[in-house]
Write a protein that holds these residues in place. Structure first.
Motif, PDB file in Angstrom:
ATOM      1  N   LEU A 221      33.951  42.127  24.095  1.00 35.60           N
ATOM      2  CA  LEU A 221      35.022  41.892  23.132  1.00 35.60           C
ATOM      3  C   LEU A 221      36.385  41.762  23.803  1.00 35.60           C
ATOM      4  CD1 LEU A 221      33.930  44.431  20.376  1.00 35.60           C
ATOM      5  CD2 LEU A 221      33.397  41.986  20.551  1.00 35.60           C
ATOM      6  N   GLU A 222      36.429  42.064  25.099  1.00 32.20           N
ATOM      7  CA  GLU A 222      37.647  41.890  25.881  1.00 32.20           C
ATOM      8  C   GLU A 222      37.523  40.634  26.735  1.00 32.20           C
ATOM      9  OE1 GLU A 222      40.526  43.059  25.979  1.00 32.20           O
ATOM     10  OE2 GLU A 222      40.452  44.936  24.870  1.00 32.20           O
ATOM     11  N   THR A 223      38.586  40.315  27.463  1.00 32.11           N
ATOM     12  CA  THR A 223      38.617  39.075  28.236  1.00 32.11           C
ATOM     13  C   THR A 223      39.049  39.356  29.662  1.00 32.11           C
ATOM     14  OG1 THR A 223      39.288  37.886  26.241  1.00 32.11           O
ATOM     15  CG2 THR A 223      39.527  36.722  28.324  1.00 32.11           C
ATOM     16  N   GLY A 224      38.293  38.821  30.617  1.00 36.68           N
ATOM     17  CA  GLY A 224      38.654  38.946  32.022  1.00 36.68           C
ATOM     18  C   GLY A 224      37.844  37.977  32.856  1.00 36.68           C
ATOM     19  N   VAL A 225      38.361  37.610  33.996  1.00 35.89           N
ATOM     20  CA  VAL A 225      37.646  36.690  34.881  1.00 35.89           C
ATOM     21  C   VAL A 225      38.072  36.945  36.320  1.00 35.89           C
ATOM     22  CG1 VAL A 225      39.362  34.841  34.670  1.00 35.89           C
ATOM     23  CG2 VAL A 225      37.019  34.279  35.294  1.00 35.89           C
ATOM     24  N   ILE A 226      37.107  36.829  37.234  1.00 29.66           N
ATOM     25  CA  ILE A 226      37.388  36.853  38.672  1.00 29.66           C
ATOM     26  C   ILE A 226      36.843  35.566  39.263  1.00 29.66           C
ATOM     27  CG2 ILE A 226      36.870  37.946  40.891  1.00 29.66           C
ATOM     28  CD1 ILE A 226      36.705  40.623  39.462  1.00 29.66           C
ATOM     29  N   SER A 227      37.660  34.861  40.006  1.00 32.71           N
ATOM     30  CA  SER A 227      37.235  33.625  40.660  1.00 32.71           C
ATOM     31  C   SER A 227      37.559  33.694  42.148  1.00 32.71           C
ATOM     32  CB  SER A 227      37.935  32.402  40.045  1.00 32.71           C
ATOM     33  OG  SER A 227      37.516  32.202  38.713  1.00 32.71           O
ATOM     34  N   VAL A 228      36.520  33.605  42.971  1.00 32.45           N
ATOM     35  CA  VAL A 228      36.725  33.452  44.417  1.00 32.45           C
ATOM     36  C   VAL A 228      36.891  31.960  44.678  1.00 32.45           C
ATOM     37  CG1 VAL A 228      35.777  33.845  46.710  1.00 32.45           C
ATOM     38  CG2 VAL A 228      35.304  35.479  44.876  1.00 32.45           C
ATOM     39  N   THR A 229      37.989  31.591  45.314  1.00 29.59           N
ATOM     40  CA  THR A 229      38.324  30.168  45.428  1.00 29.59           C
ATOM     41  C   THR A 229      38.391  29.628  46.847  1.00 29.59           C
ATOM     42  OG1 THR A 229      40.664  30.768  45.276  1.00 29.59           O
ATOM     43  CG2 THR A 229      39.552  30.131  43.237  1.00 29.59           C
ATOM     44  N   THR A 230      38.469  30.512  47.864  1.00 33.47           N
ATOM     45  CA  THR A 230      38.426  30.035  49.247  1.00 33.47           C
ATOM     46  C   THR A 230      37.592  30.996  50.086  1.00 33.47           C
ATOM     47  OG1 THR A 230      40.333  31.225  50.202  1.00 33.47           O
ATOM     48  CG2 THR A 230      40.800  29.162  49.008  1.00 33.47           C
ATOM     49  N   ILE A 231      36.971  30.441  51.121  1.00 29.59           N
ATOM     50  CA  ILE A 231      36.272  31.238  52.115  1.00 29.59           C
ATOM     51  C   ILE A 231      36.527  30.622  53.481  1.00 29.59           C
ATOM     52  CG2 ILE A 231      34.131  29.960  51.624  1.00 29.59           C
ATOM     53  CD1 ILE A 231      32.607  32.506  52.545  1.00 29.59           C
ATOM     54  N   HIS A 232      36.962  31.445  54.422  1.00 28.52           N
ATOM     55  CA  HIS A 232      37.293  30.968  55.766  1.00 28.52           C
ATOM     56  C   HIS A 232      36.607  31.865  56.793  1.00 28.52           C
ATOM     57  CE1 HIS A 232      40.461  28.340  54.138  1.00 28.52           C
ATOM     58  NE2 HIS A 232      40.751  29.358  53.355  1.00 28.52           N
ATOM     59  N   GLY A 233      35.807  31.262  57.646  1.00 24.13           N
ATOM     60  CA  GLY A 233      35.152  32.050  58.679  1.00 24.13           C
ATOM     61  C   GLY A 233      34.261  31.205  59.553  1.00 24.13           C
TER      62      GLY A 233
END
Length: 377
Positions: A221-233
């Motif tokens: 019922l709540e709102t949230g988001v996590i987005s991983v957008t870059t990876i360097h290695g």
């Protein structure tokens, strides 16, 4: 309300800003043009606010404030119009050139009004994109120097057709937190992985685990988001790297959800690192707060829009973020979406081939004039 000549003049301003885009806190040419035009129409102009911002005031006594953002984005334009960016790697990919032109168009008309002991304050804000120009303005005491009963802003919205208008009573745009995760361990030869830490494997497992956090740690019922957008290695096919960096953003509305997302991110990252024989450093910065309208002023905006014959709708809020939120934390007011979609190909905000829809310039400017007139009653 506006003649064809006035509309064409506003289009010419917009196209000029588009040809000469300036990113956050570099908007010297843009702000000089804005200030010169406003002074020519009789506004009292203050330059150099939050480095490159402009504030103009007309009249005395209480009144409303109207904000337009003026900065561009560090994007290489892919459009083919005759007003494309002449500055490689910079473009107005979010329509701030249009926001500026429509407020200037309105300012020219507002200058002819009898304010009757009230005032209007125009805020041309720099650095909305990433740099938090709105935060800088609030920290500099803009609303102490230029008091406003309420503050308003418009953003063009390509997801809505022209003639559509949105001013929700509460949530409009989400808060944003920016994160950087660095996984470190032993590097080595790819043929002997047992002699190295699994930093790349840890990164690969961490990405879906982080992006799953909202589904498992917060209420549906709540709102949230996590987005991983870059990876360097990594540097070569036969080397196990000793370091991998991930970056991305989290979005939320309630403070409690933001805290859950941050805590979960830190816990999961460190646990995955231990499981893969490496260490983790998590840097999380809460950047912009949520953009929350006050119902009274959102209702005023909707009423004025309805009087204009616009189609007032109430879609879901956006998980994108906006630094007008800092102003709404300090002052009551409303953030507005104005439909600006195109028929056929309709690039979205921040697309390399996006271009503001000039057909809505007069609509936005008329709304500002009518809102000012309404505030005089």
């Amino acid at each position: 309300m506006f003649t064809a000549d006035q509309i064409n003049e506003a289009i010419s301003w917009r196209h000029d800003f588009h040809r000469h885009p300036e990113i956050g806190f570099e908007e010297t040419r843009t702000s000089a043009i804005i200030a010169d035009l406003l002074e020519g129409w009789g506004w009292t102009v203050h330059r150099g606010i939050a480095k490159t911002g402009v504030i103009a005031k007309l009249g005395e006594g209480p009144g409303i404030g109207i904000r337009a953002d003026i900065d561009a984005l560090p994007i290489l334009e892919a459009g083919k119009s005759d007003h494309c960016s002449t500055y490689p790697g910079k473009m107005h990919a979010c329509g701030h050139d249009g926001h500026t032109a429509m407020l200037l168009m309105a300012a020219q008309q507002i200058a002819k009004l009898d304010l009757g002991g009230r005032s209007v304050t125009l805020i041309f804000q720099p650095a909305e994109e990433n740099e938090g120009g709105g935060r800088h303005m609030v920290q500099e005491g803009v609303f102490d120097r230029f008091p406003c009963e309420a503050i308003f802003a418009i953003h063009n919205w390509p997801a809505l057709a022209p003639g559509h208008f949105v001013a929700r009573d509460d949530r409009m745009m989400a808060a944003i937190g920016i994160f950087e995760i660095v996984l470190r361990g032993r590097g080595g030869h790819a043929a002997m992985p047992e002699q190295s830490s699994g930093v790349l494997t840890a990164a690969g497992r961490l990405i879906p685990m982080l992006q799953e956090v909202p589904a498992r740690r917060i209420s549906p019922l709540e709102t949230g988001v996590i987005s991983v957008t870059t990876i360097h290695g990594g540097t070569a096919f036969n080397i196990c790297p000793d370091e991998v960096k991930l970056t991305g953003s989290a979005r939320w509305f309630s403070k409690e959800v933001g805290e859950v997302l941050q805590t979960a991110m830190e816990e999961i990252t460190k646990a995955v690192a231990v499981a893969h024989d490496c260490t983790a450093e998590v840097n999380f910065i809460s950047d912009y707060p949520p953009t929350i309208n006050t119902p009274e002023h959102a209702a005023t905006a909707r009423r004025v829009a309805e009087e204009m014959g616009l189609c007032v709708t109430n879609p879901d809020p956006s998980m994108a973020s906006e630094d007008f939120s800092f102003m709404l934390e300090r002052q009551p007011g409303a953030y507005i979406w104005l439909g600006a979609g195109r028929e056929g190909k309709n690039p979205g905000l921040h697309a390399a081939d996006y271009d503001f829809n000039d057909d809505v310039l007069a609509t936005g400017a008329e709304f500002w004039v009518r809102l000012v007139q309404d505030s005089l009653k």
